[in-house]
Design an enzyme around this catalytic site. Structure first.
Site, PDB file in Angstrom:
ATOM      1  N   SER A 422     -29.230 -10.240 -21.357  1.00 51.51           N
ATOM      2  CA  SER A 422     -27.989  -9.474 -21.478  1.00 51.51           C
ATOM      3  C   SER A 422     -26.938 -10.227 -22.271  1.00 51.51           C
ATOM      4  O   SER A 422     -25.915  -9.656 -22.619  1.00 51.51           O
ATOM      5  CB  SER A 422     -27.450  -9.091 -20.102  1.00 51.51           C
ATOM      6  OG  SER A 422     -27.536 -10.163 -19.222  1.00 51.51           O
ATOM      7  N   HIS A 443     -32.639  -3.839 -23.750  1.00 54.38           N
ATOM      8  CA  HIS A 443     -31.670  -4.164 -22.711  1.00 54.38           C
ATOM      9  C   HIS A 443     -31.481  -2.992 -21.759  1.00 54.38           C
ATOM     10  O   HIS A 443     -30.803  -2.005 -22.075  1.00 54.38           O
ATOM     11  CB  HIS A 443     -30.336  -4.575 -23.369  1.00 54.38           C
ATOM     12  CG  HIS A 443     -29.312  -5.031 -22.388  1.00 54.38           C
ATOM     13  ND1 HIS A 443     -27.991  -4.683 -22.453  1.00 54.38           N
ATOM     14  CD2 HIS A 443     -29.433  -5.808 -21.277  1.00 54.38           C
ATOM     15  CE1 HIS A 443     -27.342  -5.228 -21.447  1.00 54.38           C
ATOM     16  NE2 HIS A 443     -28.191  -5.900 -20.721  1.00 54.38           N
ATOM     17  N   GLU A 455     -30.450  -0.294 -24.497  1.00 53.87           N
ATOM     18  CA  GLU A 455     -30.022  -0.760 -25.818  1.00 53.87           C
ATOM     19  C   GLU A 455     -31.215  -1.431 -26.505  1.00 53.87           C
ATOM     20  O   GLU A 455     -31.870  -2.282 -25.904  1.00 53.87           O
ATOM     21  CB  GLU A 455     -28.871  -1.767 -25.689  1.00 53.87           C
ATOM     22  CG  GLU A 455     -27.555  -1.138 -25.250  1.00 53.87           C
ATOM     23  CD  GLU A 455     -26.430  -2.165 -25.094  1.00 53.87           C
ATOM     24  OE1 GLU A 455     -25.302  -1.865 -25.483  1.00 53.87           O
ATOM     25  OE2 GLU A 455     -26.692  -3.265 -24.562  1.00 53.87           O
ATOM     26  N   ASN A 493     -21.904  -3.996 -22.613  1.00 52.83           N
ATOM     27  CA  ASN A 493     -21.239  -5.070 -21.861  1.00 52.83           C
ATOM     28  C   ASN A 493     -19.987  -5.544 -22.569  1.00 52.83           C
ATOM     29  O   ASN A 493     -18.998  -5.916 -21.938  1.00 52.83           O
ATOM     30  CB  ASN A 493     -22.188  -6.247 -21.640  1.00 52.83           C
ATOM     31  CG  ASN A 493     -23.184  -5.946 -20.533  1.00 52.83           C
ATOM     32  OD1 ASN A 493     -23.021  -4.970 -19.807  1.00 52.83           O
ATOM     33  ND2 ASN A 493     -24.213  -6.754 -20.420  1.00 52.83           N
TER      34      ASN A 493
HETATM   35  P1  NAI Z   1     -33.834 -12.456 -11.295  1.00 57.44           P
HETATM   36  O1  NAI Z   1     -33.387 -13.834 -11.020  1.00 57.44           O
HETATM   37  O2  NAI Z   1     -33.704 -11.418 -10.233  1.00 57.44           O
HETATM   38  O3  NAI Z   1     -35.367 -12.470 -11.724  1.00 57.44           O
HETATM   39  C1  NAI Z   1     -35.925 -13.378 -12.614  1.00 57.44           C
HETATM   40  C2  NAI Z   1     -37.389 -13.563 -12.219  1.00 57.44           C
HETATM   41  O4  NAI Z   1     -38.056 -14.258 -13.245  1.00 57.44           O
HETATM   42  C3  NAI Z   1     -37.582 -14.376 -10.926  1.00 57.44           C
HETATM   43  O5  NAI Z   1     -38.380 -13.621 -10.043  1.00 57.44           O
HETATM   44  C4  NAI Z   1     -38.309 -15.618 -11.392  1.00 57.44           C
HETATM   45  O6  NAI Z   1     -39.239 -16.083 -10.439  1.00 57.44           O
HETATM   46  C5  NAI Z   1     -38.993 -15.133 -12.653  1.00 57.44           C
HETATM   47  N1  NAI Z   1     -39.273 -16.180 -13.623  1.00 57.44           N
HETATM   48  C6  NAI Z   1     -38.424 -17.104 -14.088  1.00 57.44           C
HETATM   49  N2  NAI Z   1     -39.051 -17.863 -15.030  1.00 57.44           N
HETATM   50  C7  NAI Z   1     -40.300 -17.390 -15.145  1.00 57.44           C
HETATM   51  C8  NAI Z   1     -41.422 -17.724 -15.944  1.00 57.44           C
HETATM   52  N3  NAI Z   1     -41.373 -18.712 -16.820  1.00 57.44           N
HETATM   53  N4  NAI Z   1     -42.553 -17.011 -15.794  1.00 57.44           N
HETATM   54  C9  NAI Z   1     -42.625 -16.008 -14.908  1.00 57.44           C
HETATM   55  N5  NAI Z   1     -41.599 -15.645 -14.133  1.00 57.44           N
HETATM   56  C10 NAI Z   1     -40.450 -16.305 -14.251  1.00 57.44           C
HETATM   57  O7  NAI Z   1     -33.076 -12.011 -12.635  1.00 57.44           O
HETATM   58  P2  NAI Z   1     -32.690 -10.569 -13.135  1.00 57.44           P
HETATM   59  O8  NAI Z   1     -31.349 -10.206 -12.646  1.00 57.44           O
HETATM   60  O9  NAI Z   1     -33.828  -9.653 -12.925  1.00 57.44           O
HETATM   61  O10 NAI Z   1     -32.517 -10.843 -14.702  1.00 57.44           O
HETATM   62  C11 NAI Z   1     -33.606 -10.985 -15.567  1.00 57.44           C
HETATM   63  C12 NAI Z   1     -33.149 -10.808 -16.990  1.00 57.44           C
HETATM   64  O11 NAI Z   1     -32.569  -9.513 -17.123  1.00 57.44           O
HETATM   65  C13 NAI Z   1     -32.076 -11.771 -17.453  1.00 57.44           C
HETATM   66  O12 NAI Z   1     -32.321 -12.084 -18.784  1.00 57.44           O
HETATM   67  C14 NAI Z   1     -30.781 -11.004 -17.282  1.00 57.44           C
HETATM   68  O13 NAI Z   1     -29.772 -11.436 -18.145  1.00 57.44           O
HETATM   69  C15 NAI Z   1     -31.241  -9.616 -17.653  1.00 57.44           C
HETATM   70  N6  NAI Z   1     -30.434  -8.532 -17.114  1.00 57.44           N
HETATM   71  C16 NAI Z   1     -29.980  -8.546 -15.821  1.00 57.44           C
HETATM   72  C17 NAI Z   1     -29.237  -7.487 -15.330  1.00 57.44           C
HETATM   73  C18 NAI Z   1     -28.771  -7.472 -13.914  1.00 57.44           C
HETATM   74  O14 NAI Z   1     -27.943  -6.621 -13.554  1.00 57.44           O
HETATM   75  N7  NAI Z   1     -29.275  -8.340 -13.067  1.00 57.44           N
HETATM   76  C19 NAI Z   1     -28.896  -6.332 -16.183  1.00 57.44           C
HETATM   77  C20 NAI Z   1     -29.461  -6.386 -17.504  1.00 57.44           C
HETATM   78  C21 NAI Z   1     -30.179  -7.467 -17.937  1.00 57.44           C
END
Ligand code: NAI
Length: 679
Positions: A422, A443, A455, A493
Site C-alpha cells: 500500500s 492494491h 488499484e 490512500n
Molecule cells: P499481515 O501482517 O496481516 O499479513 C502478512 C502475512 O505475511 C503474515 O501472515 C506473515 O506470516 C506472512 N509473511 C510474511 N513474510 C512472508 C514470507 N516471506 N513468505 C510467506 N509469508 C510471509 O499483513 P496485511 O495487513 O495482510 O498486509 C499485507 C500487505 O497488504 C502489505 O503489503 C500491506 O501494506 C498491504 N495492504 C494492507 C491493507 C490493510 O488494511 N491491512 C490494505 C491494503 C494493502
C-alpha cells in the site's frame, strides 16, 4: 412457428404458431443487450396496436439476445431529463404502453431467460403471467433505487399487487436482483422451470390461463389502510440507517407512495409516474446515473487482452492475503495460499470457510466446491503452476525483495507478479527481479469482500502487457480495476490521508471525535474519518501517514503518534479515539461543538484539494477516473458524483474562496492546488 409479420420493425419481431399464439421477440437493433429505450417502447406501442387486428390466442414476450431478457430502461436517456416538462411525458409514455399491454384481452406471458431488470421487470409485471428459467443466469429485480429513482413504469403498484407489500418493497428498496426460484417463492413470478420446459410452460399458461394466486393473507393484511402507517414507519427507520432523505429521497418517496395509495392501484400508478418524474430531475439521480457510468467505465478496463489464469498463487495469508485468496476462490479460480507461519495459514483457512458459509448459506455443494479450490500451501508449490502470483506479505521492502528473488527462478516464464503493497514504490521492489517488467501493483482495499475497487499500479518498468493482464484479472474477479501511476499513496490512500490527518488534527485541537465524524457523515461519507482511522488501526494509519507525509510534505499531527505510542490502536485494541464495546464505538451523541460547518469544510476541502493535485499529476488518466477511484475506493458520497464533479457543481470559484479563508485561519495546507483554476 410460422407467419412472420414483422417486416417493418427494427427491434421487435412478431410471429404466430399453430395455436395462434403471438410470439413477440425483442432483439434491440445495434445492441448486444435489450434495453427499453424510447424507440423500443414506441415500436412496442405500434406492435400492440397491430396485434389487436389479429385477435391472437395469447401473446408471449421473449428475448432473442444471448445476453439475457431485458436489462432495463436506456439510462442514457435519463441524462436528458433536466426538468419536469421533459421527465413527465417520458414517464407518461412508458405508463401508456405498459397499461396497453396490461389491458390486452388475451392472456399475456413474459418468458424470461437471463437478466430481467428495471423496465424489463416492469414490462413483465404488466403481463398476466411470468415464467422464467431456473438457472443461475436468470435474475430478476427492480434496481431503480440505485439510480436515485424508484420503478416508474407501473412496477411499484404491480409488484405489490403480485407478492404483497413486504417482499415487493424489500426488492424495490434494496434494488437487488434475485434468482428465479426466490422470485417464484415470493410470488413475483408464476413459475420457474428448466430451460427446455420454458416454452411449453409459456404455451400452457396461454392455453390454460389459470387464475392468478393472490398474495398470502398476512401480506394482504399489511396492505390494510390501518396497518400501513405502522409498517411504513418501520420501513423508514430501516432505510434511515443507510440513507438520509436529504441525500437520497427516492426510498422515502416510495414508502410514502405505498402508504398513501396502496388500496387504490390506479391512483398509485398515476402518482408513481409523478413521483419518478420529479426524482429523475434531481441532482442525486443525475449524479447516481453518473456513478453508474463511471462503474461501467471501470468494468470496461482490461478488455484489451484475454487473460484467464488457470492457477492463482497468493503469498502471505494475513488479513489481506487470506481474504484475497478466498475471494479469488469464490470467483472460480483454483488458488494456493502460502504463508511462512503454519498457525497463520490455519487461521486463514478457517476464516475462508466462514466466508464461504456466509456467502452460500445452506448451499453445501457450493461451500464444498469453493473450499476445494482453495489449497493451503506451506511450501509454496503453487509458485511453479501459477499464472499470477499475488504477494501480500509484511509491508517491508527488504523482505519483499528477498522473497521475489527466491521465487522468480521457479515462476513460469510468462507469469505475472502482483504486489498488494500500500505504500512502497514499485520501482524499489522490482530492482530485485531479473525481469522487472513483470511486477505490477494489485492494491486491494480492506475488507476485500466489501470494497469494489482494486488499484492496478503501473510502475515505471511494468510492461504494458502485464498492466493489461492485471486489469483483465481484476475484472475477472468482479472488482472494478483502476489503472494508477506508481506514486506515493497511489490514488485512494493519497486522497484519503489529508482528510484523515485533518480530522485527527481537529481532535488534537479539542473538537470531539463525534463532531468530526458527524460532519463527515452529514456530507454523505459512509463512516466518519475518526472511526475509520480507529477501524484501520492507528499504527497502520501512522505508518502510511509517515511515508506519505515525507513524500508529499504533509505535516503529521502529534495526536496520531501519541495515540499509537500509547498502544491505543483503535478497534483492534479496544481503545482508540473511541472506546470499543463488543466491537462498537461508544459515542457521546450530545458532544458539544458549535461550528460544525467549519469542521466539515476543513475535512472536505483537504480531500478535494488532494484530488485536484492527483488530477494535475496524472495519477489516473482522467477526471472521471479520479471521481471513480474516490467513490469506489473510499465511499465518497456517491450522490455528489465524485470530488472533481462536486467542485464543478458547487462552483470552482466559490470553493477556492473558501480555501483562501481556511488558509488564512489554519495555514498553508489549505493552499489551493494550481489545478483548481483549470477546472
Ligand atoms: P499481515 O501482517 O496481516 O499479513 C502478512 C502475512 O505475511 C503474515 O501472515 C506473515 O506470516 C506472512 N509473511 C510474511 N513474510 C512472508 C514470507 N516471506 N513468505 C510467506 N509469508 C510471509 O499483513 P496485511 O495487513 O495482510 O498486509 C499485507 C500487505 O497488504 C502489505 O503489503 C500491506 O501494506 C498491504 N495492504 C494492507 C491493507 C490493510 O488494511 N491491512 C490494505 C491494503 C494493502
Amino acid at each position: 412457428m410460422n407467419s412472420d409479420i414483422s417486416a417493418n420493425h427494427s427491434h421487435w419481431k412478431l410471429n404466430f404458431d399453430d395455436h395462434n399464439i403471438a410470439w413477440l421477440h425483442l432483439d434491440m437493433a445495434d445492441s448486444t443487450v435489450n434495453l427499453l429505450s424510447g424507440a423500443v417502447l414506441e415500436e412496442l406501442r405500434s406492435v400492440l396496436d397491430e396485434l389487436e387486428n389479429y385477435s391472437p390466442q395469447g401473446v408471449v414476450i421473449l428475448s432473442d439476445k444471448q445476453a439475457g431478457f431485458i436489462f432495463g430502461a436506456d439510462i442514457k436517456e435519463f441524462l436528458e431529463l433536466d426538468d419536469i416538462t421533459q421527465s413527465q411525458p417520458f414517464l407518461d409514455r412508458g405508463h401508456e404502453i405498459m397499461d396497453k399491454l396490461a389491458a390486452m384481452t388475451c392472456p399475456t406471458v413474459s418468458m424470461v431467460k437471463g437478466m430481467c431488470l428495471g423496465g424489463g421487470m416492469e414490462l413483465s409485471l404488466a403481463c398476466d403471467y411470468i415464467v422464467a428459467t431456473d438457472d443461475a443466469s436468470t435474475r430478476l429485480g427492480l434496481p431503480e433505487i440505485k439510480l436515485g429513482i424508484h420503478p416508474g413504469y407501473g412496477g411499484t403498484a404491480r409488484s405489490i399487487q403480485r407478492c404483497g407489500p413486504l417482499p415487493a418493497m424489500d426488492i424495490m428498496l434494496s434494488g437487488r436482483a434475485i434468482p428465479a426460484r426466490t422470485a417464484k417463492k415470493i410470488g413475483l413470478i408464476d413459475d420457474c422451470v428448466p430451460e427446455r420446459q420454458l416454452q411449453p410452460a409459456a404455451i400452457s399458461y396461454v392455453l390454460e390461463a389459470p387464475k392468478r394466486k393472490r398474495p398470502p393473507f398476512v401480506q394482504r393484511l399489511l396492505n390494510n389502510r390501518l396497518l400501513r402507517p405502522l409498517v411504513a414507519t418501520q420501513m423508514r427507520k430501516q432505510v434511515a440507517r443507510k440513507a438520509r432523505p436529504e441525500h437520497y429521497p427516492a426510498p422515502y418517496n416510495l414508502i410514502d407512495l405505498w402508504q398513501k395509495y396502496a388500496d387504490d392501484p390506479k391512483r398509485m400508478l398515476k402518482e408513481e409516474a409523478i413521483s419518478v418524474a420529479t426524482l429523475a430531475t434531481t441532482e442525486t439521480a443525475h449524479n447516481l446515473v453518473r456513478v453508474f457510468f463511471l462503474q461501467e467505465q471501470l468494468k470496461s478496463q482490461g478488455k484489451q487482452v484475454e487473460f484467464k489464469p488457470s492457477h492463482v498463487h497468493v503469498i502471505g495469508g494475513g488479513i489481506m492475503g487470506g481474504d484475497i485468496a478466498s475471494w479469488c476462490a469464490i470467483q472460480g479460480y483454483r488458488v494456493t495460499v502460502e504463508d511462512q507461519d503454519p498457525g497463520r495459514l490455519a487461521q486463514t483457512m478457517k476464516r475462508a470457510q466462514a466466508a464461504f458459509k456466509k456467502k452460500y448459506k445452506r448451499d453445501r455443494r457450493a461451500i464444498i466446491a469453493t473450499g476445494d479450490r482453495l489449497i493451503p500451501d506451506i511450501k509454496g508449490h503453487g509458485v511453479r503452476r501459477a499464472d499470477i502470483i499475488i504477494e501480500a506479505i509484511f509491508e517491508n521492502a527488504d523482505v519483499k525483495r528477498e522473497l521475489y528473488q527466491s521465487i522468480e527462478p521457479r515462476m513460469k516464464a510468462d507469469a505475472i507478479l502482483a504486489t498488494n503493497t500500500s505504500s512502497i514504490r514499485l520501482e524499489d521492489l522490482s530492482s530485485s527481479l531479473h525481469t522487472p517488467g513483470r511486477l505490477v501493483g494489485l492494491h486491494f482495499f480492506n475488507p476485500v469482500a466489501k470494497m469494489p475497487l482494486v488499484e492496478i499500479i503501473r510502475g515505471n518498468e511494468t510492461d504494458e502487457d502485464v498492466v493489461q493482464k492485471a486489469l483483465a484479472f481484476g475484472r475477472s474477479i468482479a472488482k472494478l480495476p483502476l489503472p494508477v501511476k506508481s506514486s506515493p499513496g497511489f490514488l485512494v490512500n493519497r486522497i484519503l490521508m489529508p482528510y484523515l490527518l485533518e480530522a485527527v488534527t481537529m481532535v488534537g485541537e479539542g473538537v470531539p471525535p463525534e463532531v468530526v465524524d458527524k460532519a463527515a457523515t452529514d456530507f454523505g461519507m459512509p463512516m466518519g474519518p475518526i472511526e475509520l482511522a480507529d477501524t484501520v488501526g492507528l499504527d497502520i494509519c501512522k505508518s502510511v501517514a509517515e511515508i506519505l507525509s515525507e513524500a508529499l510534505d504533509m505535516p503529521l499531527p502529534d495526536k496520531l503518534s501519541v495515540m499509537a505510542d500509547a498502544n491505543k490502536l483503535g478497534k483492534k485494541s479496544g481503545q482508540g479515539f473511541y472506546q470499543y464495546r463488543n466491537g462498537k464505538a461508544v459515542k457521546n451523541k450530545d458532544a458539544p461543538y458549535a461550528d460544525v460547518q467549519t469542521v466539515q469544510d476543513r475535512l472536505v476541502m483537504r480531500l478535494l484539494n488532494e484530488s485536484t493535485a492527483c488530477l494535475r499529476e496524472n495519477i489516473v488518466a482522467s477526471d472521471d477516473l479520479v471521481d471513480a477511484g474516490v467513490i469506489f475506493g473510499t465511499g465518497f458520497a456517491p450522490f455528489r458524483g465524485g470530488p472533481i464533479h462536486y467542485i464543478r457543481d458547487a462552483g470552482t470559484q466559490k470553493l477556492a474562496e473558501r480555501m483562501d479563508e481556511l488558509k488564512q485561519a489554519y495555514g498553508d495546507r489549505f493552499k489551493s492546488d494550481t489545478a483548481w483554476a483549470g477546472l
